[in-house]
Design an enzyme around this catalytic site. Structure first.
Site, short mmCIF file in Angstrom:
data_model
loop_
_atom_site.label_atom_id
_atom_site.label_comp_id
_atom_site.label_asym_id
_atom_site.label_seq_id
_atom_site.Cartn_x
_atom_site.Cartn_y
_atom_site.Cartn_z
CB CYS A 173 12.32 17.13 20.16
SG CYS A 173 10.93 17.02 19.01
CB CYS A 212 7.37 16.05 18.52
SG CYS A 212 8.35 14.54 18.44
CB CYS A 229 10.95 12.53 20.52
SG CYS A 229 11.52 13.18 18.95
#
Length: 189
Positions: free
Chosen positions: A49, A51, A54
């Site tokens: 991920c 983003c 995280c």
């Protein structure tokens, strides 16, 4: 052209884990009184991920994150060291106040992911967890400081190690979210 560190566990290819992995103990990075969280079920939707919410290892552009049923996630040691990173977020990421490692993040409000907890499988006490199957929110690494000129190389490297890069979730998860919303709104039964 060299590509920045994607994540230590995907940079040079994926390990082939066990799709029947039954869980284990997650431990934070503290050497003194590490937080330990037990996951007593298998994990699903393991992915990288990009983003900015995280937890990522130092220097990594991506995290590795999966989900487990929240009822199978329990704190077994040093829970006093945990705090929720952002109480307003959908995913209630519980992180160690000392080392910053995100240990688990349940989804508790009305959402398609309610009842699931997000975890970082690299923190398991064993290395046979299932390998990531895709990469979500690839463009978001720009928000984390990656120069946009690196994106073609990053996407190529992700494909080279066997991961499909998406700027949202995988098509199957996006279909699941849309189906949940359509049912909730009465469009589907």
């Amino acid at each position: 052209m060299s590509v920045r560190l994607l994540h230590p566990l995907i940079q040079n290819g994926l390990h082939k884990g066990d799709s029947n992995h039954a869980g284990g103990i997650l431990a934070c990075k503290c050497t003194d009184r590490p937080v330990k969280v037990k996951v007593s079920a298998g994990i699903a939707h393991n992915h990288a991920c990009g983003c900015t919410k995280c937890w990522k290892p130092d220097g990594a552009a991506f995290s590795v994150v999966a989900v487990a049923p929240s009822e199978s996630v329990s704190i077994v040691e040093n829970g006093d060291k945990l705090a929720v990173v952002d109480p307003s977020a959908l995913i209630q990421r519980h992180a160690c106040k000392e080392c910053g490692t995100h240990m688990y993040g349940p989804v508790e409000r009305d959402h398609a992911f309610k009842g699931l907890s997000f975890i970082h499988p690299e923190l398991f006490d064993n290395g046979n967890w299932p390998e990531p199957g895709f990469v979500a929110f690839v463009s978001s690494v720009i928000e984390g400081g990656v120069d946009p000129s690196e994106m073609d190389g990053i996407r190529a490297k992700l494909k080279d190690v066997g991961l499909d890069p998406y700027d949202c979730l995988s098509p199957a998860l996006m279909d699941y979210l849309a189906t949940w919303t359509a049912k909730k709104n009465g469009v589907l039964q």
